[in-house]
Design an enzyme around this catalytic site. Sequence first.
Site, PDB file in Angstrom:
ATOM      1  N   LYS A  95      -1.608  -3.551   4.092  1.00  0.00           N
ATOM      2  CA  LYS A  95      -0.823  -3.030   2.997  1.00  0.00           C
ATOM      3  C   LYS A  95      -1.063  -1.532   2.820  1.00  0.00           C
ATOM      4  O   LYS A  95      -0.284  -0.829   2.201  1.00  0.00           O
ATOM      5  CB  LYS A  95      -1.233  -3.739   1.684  1.00  0.00           C
ATOM      6  CG  LYS A  95      -1.155  -5.241   1.713  1.00  0.00           C
ATOM      7  CD  LYS A  95      -1.572  -5.795   0.339  1.00  0.00           C
ATOM      8  CE  LYS A  95      -1.500  -7.297   0.290  1.00  0.00           C
ATOM      9  NZ  LYS A  95      -2.790  -7.915   0.728  1.00  0.00           N
ATOM     10  N   GLY A  96      -2.171  -1.060   3.360  1.00  0.00           N
ATOM     11  CA  GLY A  96      -2.614   0.308   3.095  1.00  0.00           C
ATOM     12  C   GLY A  96      -1.632   1.407   3.430  1.00  0.00           C
ATOM     13  O   GLY A  96      -1.628   2.461   2.803  1.00  0.00           O
ATOM     14  N   GLU A 107      -0.272   4.186   9.918  1.00  0.00           N
ATOM     15  CA  GLU A 107      -1.511   3.655   9.331  1.00  0.00           C
ATOM     16  C   GLU A 107      -2.061   4.621   8.293  1.00  0.00           C
ATOM     17  O   GLU A 107      -1.858   5.831   8.405  1.00  0.00           O
ATOM     18  CB  GLU A 107      -2.567   3.481  10.427  1.00  0.00           C
ATOM     19  CG  GLU A 107      -2.658   2.101  11.028  1.00  0.00           C
ATOM     20  CD  GLU A 107      -3.331   1.094  10.122  1.00  0.00           C
ATOM     21  OE1 GLU A 107      -3.265   1.230   8.885  1.00  0.00           O
ATOM     22  OE2 GLU A 107      -3.910   0.139  10.665  1.00  0.00           O
ATOM     23  N   ASP A 145     -10.471   3.682  11.566  1.00  0.00           N
ATOM     24  CA  ASP A 145     -11.909   3.661  11.352  1.00  0.00           C
ATOM     25  C   ASP A 145     -12.570   3.308  12.694  1.00  0.00           C
ATOM     26  O   ASP A 145     -12.725   4.173  13.552  1.00  0.00           O
ATOM     27  CB  ASP A 145     -12.154   2.613  10.256  1.00  0.00           C
ATOM     28  CG  ASP A 145     -13.535   2.646   9.658  1.00  0.00           C
ATOM     29  OD1 ASP A 145     -14.407   3.319  10.219  1.00  0.00           O
ATOM     30  OD2 ASP A 145     -13.755   1.993   8.627  1.00  0.00           O
ATOM     31  N   ASP A 201      -7.829   0.603  -0.425  1.00  0.00           N
ATOM     32  CA  ASP A 201      -8.397  -0.235  -1.490  1.00  0.00           C
ATOM     33  C   ASP A 201      -9.890  -0.431  -1.359  1.00  0.00           C
ATOM     34  O   ASP A 201     -10.481  -0.207  -0.296  1.00  0.00           O
ATOM     35  CB  ASP A 201      -7.727  -1.615  -1.469  1.00  0.00           C
ATOM     36  CG  ASP A 201      -8.190  -2.459  -0.280  1.00  0.00           C
ATOM     37  OD1 ASP A 201      -8.114  -1.961   0.873  1.00  0.00           O
ATOM     38  OD2 ASP A 201      -8.658  -3.588  -0.493  1.00  0.00           O
ATOM     39  N   ARG A 203      -5.442   0.992  -4.848  1.00  0.00           N
ATOM     40  CA  ARG A 203      -4.438   1.501  -3.896  1.00  0.00           C
ATOM     41  C   ARG A 203      -3.485   2.471  -4.584  1.00  0.00           C
ATOM     42  O   ARG A 203      -2.959   3.378  -3.961  1.00  0.00           O
ATOM     43  CB  ARG A 203      -3.603   0.343  -3.338  1.00  0.00           C
ATOM     44  CG  ARG A 203      -4.381  -0.630  -2.465  1.00  0.00           C
ATOM     45  CD  ARG A 203      -3.385  -1.581  -1.800  1.00  0.00           C
ATOM     46  NE  ARG A 203      -4.021  -2.785  -1.282  1.00  0.00           N
ATOM     47  CZ  ARG A 203      -4.564  -2.884  -0.071  1.00  0.00           C
ATOM     48  NH1 ARG A 203      -4.556  -1.865   0.732  1.00  0.00           N
ATOM     49  NH2 ARG A 203      -5.107  -4.021   0.335  1.00  0.00           N
TER      50      ARG A 203
END
Length: 191
Positions: A45-46, A101, A105, A161, A167
């Site tokens: 969802k980011g 995105e 990471d 989040d 968010r």
Amino acid sequence: MKSIHDAVDHKLFSEEDIDEMTTRLGKQLTKDYAGKRVLVVGALKGAIFFMVDLLKKMDLPCDIDFIDVSSYGNGTESSGKITVTHDLEADVTGRDVLIVEDIVDTGLTLKFMKDEMIKRGAKSVKCCVLLNKTARRTTEVEVEYYGTHVGNEFVIGYGMDFAGLYRNLPYVGVIKPQVVEEFSKKHENDN
Ligand code: PRP
């Protein structure tokens, strides 16, 4: 009433900083994909906040679609295990795919998605990421476009989040250690 802003230790990137990044990236993508119809794939969802702002800066014919690939548990560490929890509607065969995105990471999620698009027959697969956290990379994956580098801090806001929350902060900030500690304490007997 408690504000979501209280969870932020300090701001890393303001709304203005983010706007500058999306403008620059949008211009570059407009140039690089000129004459093409792009399939822009947002990683739920980011990515949604960044995706919407980026798309508005791209002067190109675009289709949009979403995929949900889950790699994190509820905490701050990647579990390493990847599953598709919501798949694309689009057929990517022969398409120029741009994955959007919020953050890369370890790189596991992005690598998985890129490999998956290639496997499904995409003509080209590139990505556009807001934050590139190179310090934690464990998988070699090319990040063709990114807004900025970010250090090894746990960031929240603008789509990102902590345990599902924060968010909707309009900027990117570093979470207060107390918020993480309180959450861990509350959930230490969960597993
Ligand atoms: C976050 C982020 C990336 C991924 C990056 O997603 O949006 O998809 O982690 O981590 P990696 O490079 O170590 O794989 P998350 O799984 O937390 O889902 P979300 O977008 O719904 O928050």
